[in-house]
Design a protein around this motif. Structure first.
Motif, PDB file in Angstrom:
ATOM      1  N   ASN A  30      21.594  45.760  -0.094  1.00  0.00           N
ATOM      2  CA  ASN A  30      22.252  45.858   1.215  1.00  0.00           C
ATOM      3  C   ASN A  30      23.658  46.445   1.130  1.00  0.00           C
ATOM      4  OD1 ASN A  30      20.077  44.832   2.712  1.00  0.00           O
ATOM      5  ND2 ASN A  30      20.729  42.723   2.324  1.00  0.00           N
ATOM      6  N   PHE A  57      25.527  47.125  13.848  1.00  0.00           N
ATOM      7  CA  PHE A  57      24.806  46.047  13.169  1.00  0.00           C
ATOM      8  C   PHE A  57      25.258  44.679  13.688  1.00  0.00           C
ATOM      9  CE2 PHE A  57      24.363  42.962   9.730  1.00  0.00           C
ATOM     10  CZ  PHE A  57      23.033  43.119   9.375  1.00  0.00           C
ATOM     11  N   LEU A  58      26.561  44.503  13.858  1.00  0.00           N
ATOM     12  CA  LEU A  58      27.077  43.217  14.311  1.00  0.00           C
ATOM     13  C   LEU A  58      26.796  42.976  15.785  1.00  0.00           C
ATOM     14  CD1 LEU A  58      30.472  42.995  12.385  1.00  0.00           C
ATOM     15  CD2 LEU A  58      28.459  41.531  12.119  1.00  0.00           C
ATOM     16  N   ALA A  60      24.009  43.670  17.125  1.00  0.00           N
ATOM     17  CA  ALA A  60      22.635  43.147  17.094  1.00  0.00           C
ATOM     18  C   ALA A  60      22.539  41.841  16.307  1.00  0.00           C
ATOM     19  CB  ALA A  60      21.702  44.190  16.481  1.00  0.00           C
ATOM     20  N   ASN A  61      23.487  41.621  15.373  1.00  0.00           N
ATOM     21  CA  ASN A  61      23.470  40.417  14.523  1.00  0.00           C
ATOM     22  C   ASN A  61      24.873  39.811  14.498  1.00  0.00           C
ATOM     23  OD1 ASN A  61      20.633  40.935  13.083  1.00  0.00           O
ATOM     24  ND2 ASN A  61      21.798  42.849  13.042  1.00  0.00           N
ATOM     25  N   ARG A  63      26.183  36.967  14.112  1.00  0.00           N
ATOM     26  CA  ARG A  63      26.514  35.912  13.152  1.00  0.00           C
ATOM     27  C   ARG A  63      26.260  36.329  11.702  1.00  0.00           C
ATOM     28  NH1 ARG A  63      27.504  31.089  15.521  1.00  0.00           N
ATOM     29  NH2 ARG A  63      26.978  30.890  17.731  1.00  0.00           N
ATOM     30  N   ALA A  64      26.178  37.617  11.479  1.00  0.00           N
ATOM     31  CA  ALA A  64      25.844  38.123  10.147  1.00  0.00           C
ATOM     32  C   ALA A  64      26.991  37.877   9.166  1.00  0.00           C
ATOM     33  CB  ALA A  64      25.533  39.611  10.223  1.00  0.00           C
ATOM     34  N   ALA A  94      31.033  36.286  13.417  1.00  0.00           N
ATOM     35  CA  ALA A  94      30.613  36.864  12.137  1.00  0.00           C
ATOM     36  C   ALA A  94      31.393  36.244  10.985  1.00  0.00           C
ATOM     37  CB  ALA A  94      30.802  38.372  12.156  1.00  0.00           C
ATOM     38  N   ASP A 128      24.629  40.309   4.315  1.00  0.00           N
ATOM     39  CA  ASP A 128      23.703  41.015   5.209  1.00  0.00           C
ATOM     40  C   ASP A 128      24.084  42.486   5.316  1.00  0.00           C
ATOM     41  OD1 ASP A 128      22.306  38.609   5.881  1.00  0.00           O
ATOM     42  OD2 ASP A 128      23.967  38.079   7.202  1.00  0.00           O
ATOM     43  N   TYR A 129      25.366  42.751   5.155  1.00  0.00           N
ATOM     44  CA  TYR A 129      25.870  44.125   5.242  1.00  0.00           C
ATOM     45  C   TYR A 129      27.168  44.160   4.450  1.00  0.00           C
ATOM     46  CZ  TYR A 129      26.809  48.634   7.639  1.00  0.00           C
ATOM     47  OH  TYR A 129      27.019  49.960   7.944  1.00  0.00           O
TER      48      TYR A 129
END
Length: 445
Positions: A30, A57-58, A60-61, A63-64, A94, A128-129
């Motif tokens: 990742n 990305f954040l 859509a996610n 709490r990544a 996040a 996650d990223y």
């Protein structure tokens, strides 16, 4: 035009070792690279796959668990940390981390509770990223025909992270430059000032800091020139020298060294200085964090790509030395000086002296520092102007007085219109117009 990053992530379940120029990077699962900075990624089919920007990305996610990495160059590391803080501010749910080289980690450990500084030099695992900004900020050195060649490096970092146009900062007051450096650093700097910086008659402790050496030849004025200027300033106020090693400095009355200290400690010392004479380097960005006014010496660098996001929201005093010698900024229309850097190595000492003393007088007046010192500094400006005739040609200085800090408009008009040979006339006019704008700008400080 925006810089549009081309992002690729490590799509495997194991680390991938990638070599780019002098650097070897260990990319975990990742881990994300900006492919236009590292074009080799395109050929790693099945290993690296296209990736959306971090901002998308954040969204859509939200709490990544994400990380931003920058491994070298303190000034760029500071900007990337600020970019990480902006990510955390836009996505409060996040889990945002920042990682950099070990020698820089101490600066950020207590900086912001919302952004953790990880004790790792590499892109961290288990995220996650996780994106590296190594090689991205350097795009401002691109050919002058590229749309991002004159962009502020913080903007390049945010665009690489996918920030939309309406979320990019327009002024420095929109950027979270300031962060904590620790109570120990503050206590050290207070004690340091009490021990070394003398008290003026009005109770102030006044010091001007000088960066005497940068990381490259493009950020270094000849030692003998800098030593002469610092000794001259020390006739009026205390001088603090900032460099890498103690043997780079010089001794003298009211000249003090801030060598061999933790970076956080040096930054807190800078906070207490009236200003800092510096190059386009880490010290310049340290001044952003502590809100100390830089006297910026620019040689081969575009001013537009550096100064407009300073946190005070006020103009930065700057001396663009390439314009004094009538040379293009490196990278403009692809031109290069083959690393001779005459613009920074051959800057006339009187131009440097006048730049420093004229701005020093104005800042001291704004701070209501000893009138006697201000008067002496202004008189020195007049003396320098008289010597300027050696560089600028004959001129009438009879109307210059200690209270007349700027160079007379009529003098520049006369100089710019003086009839000479075509090439000599163009060069003199260019120098005259630039110095006129420089000194007019400094008068408004």
């Amino acid at each position: 035009m925006r810089f549009k990053p081309v992002l690729y992530r490590n799509a495997t379940k194991q680390n991938q070792v990638v070599v780019t120029g002098p650097f070897t990077m260990n990319i975990p699962p990742n881990g994300v690279l900006e492919a236009s900075s590292h074009p080799f990624v395109r050929s790693l089919n099945g290993v690296f796959k296209p990736m959306i920007p971090l901002y998308e990305f954040l969204k859509a996610n939200p709490r990544a668990k994400v990380a931003i990495h920058r491994g070298y160059a303190l000034g760029d590391v500071i900007m990337c940390f600020v970019a990480a803080r902006m990510v955390a501010a836009h996505f409060p749910a996040a889990d945002v981390s920042f990682c950099t080289a070990q020698r820089f980690q101490d600066v950020f450990k207590v900086a912001d509770p919302k952004v953790r500084c990880l004790g790792t030099e590499e892109i961290p695992k288990g995220m996650d990223y996780a994106i590296t900004l190594d090689g991205v900020l350097e795009k401002d050195h691109a050919d002058g025909l590229d749309p991002w060649s004159k962009k502020h490096r913080l903007i390049l970092a945010l665009e690489a992270l996918g920030f939309p146009e309406d979320k990019l900062p327009k002024v420095g007051l929109e950027v979270p430059w300031f962060f904590k450096l620790g109570a120990d650093a503050e206590a050290f700097a207070l004690d340091w000032f009490k021990r070394f910086i003398q008290v003026e008659p009005n109770g102030h402790r006044v010091a001007l800091a000088f960066q005497i050496k940068g990381s490259t030849a493009a950020k270094e004025i000849p030692r003998e020139v800098m030593e002469k200027v610092t000794r001259e300033v020390a006739e009026f106020i205390d001088v603090v020298l900032i460099g890498y090693r103690a043997d780079e400095g010089w001794a003298g009355d009211r000249i003090h060294h801030a060598f061999g200290l933790k970076t956080r400690y040096v930054m807190e010392i800078l906070r207490r200085c009236i200003g800092v004479v510096c190059f386009d380097s880490g010290v310049f960005w340290m001044a952003h964090v502590v809100n100390t006014l830089p006297f910026l010496l620019l040689g081969p660098t575009h001013a537009d790509a550096r100064v407009h996001l300073f946190p005070r929201g006020t103009p930065i005093p700057k001396l663009e030395t390439n314009k004094i010698i009538d040379c293009r900024t490196c990278g403009e229309f692809g031109s290069r000086c083959k690393r001779t850097y005459k613009c920074i190595r051959e800057v006339p000492i009187d131009a440097l002296r006048f730049f420093i003393f004229s701005n020093l007088g104005r800042i001291m007046a704004k701070r209501h520092i000893s009138y006697d010192i201000i008067r002496k500094v202004n008189r020195r400006c007049v003396d320098i102007k008289r010597k300027y005739t050696e560089f600028m040609g004959p001129a009438d200085w009879s109307k210059i007085t200690p209270t007349s800090i700027g160079v007379l408009q009529s003098f520049f008009d006369q100089l710019a219109s003086r009839k000479r040979q075509p090439s000599e006339e163009r060069s003199s006019a260019a120098r005259a117009l630039y110095l006129k704008s420089l000194l007019t700008h400094s008068e408004s400080m």
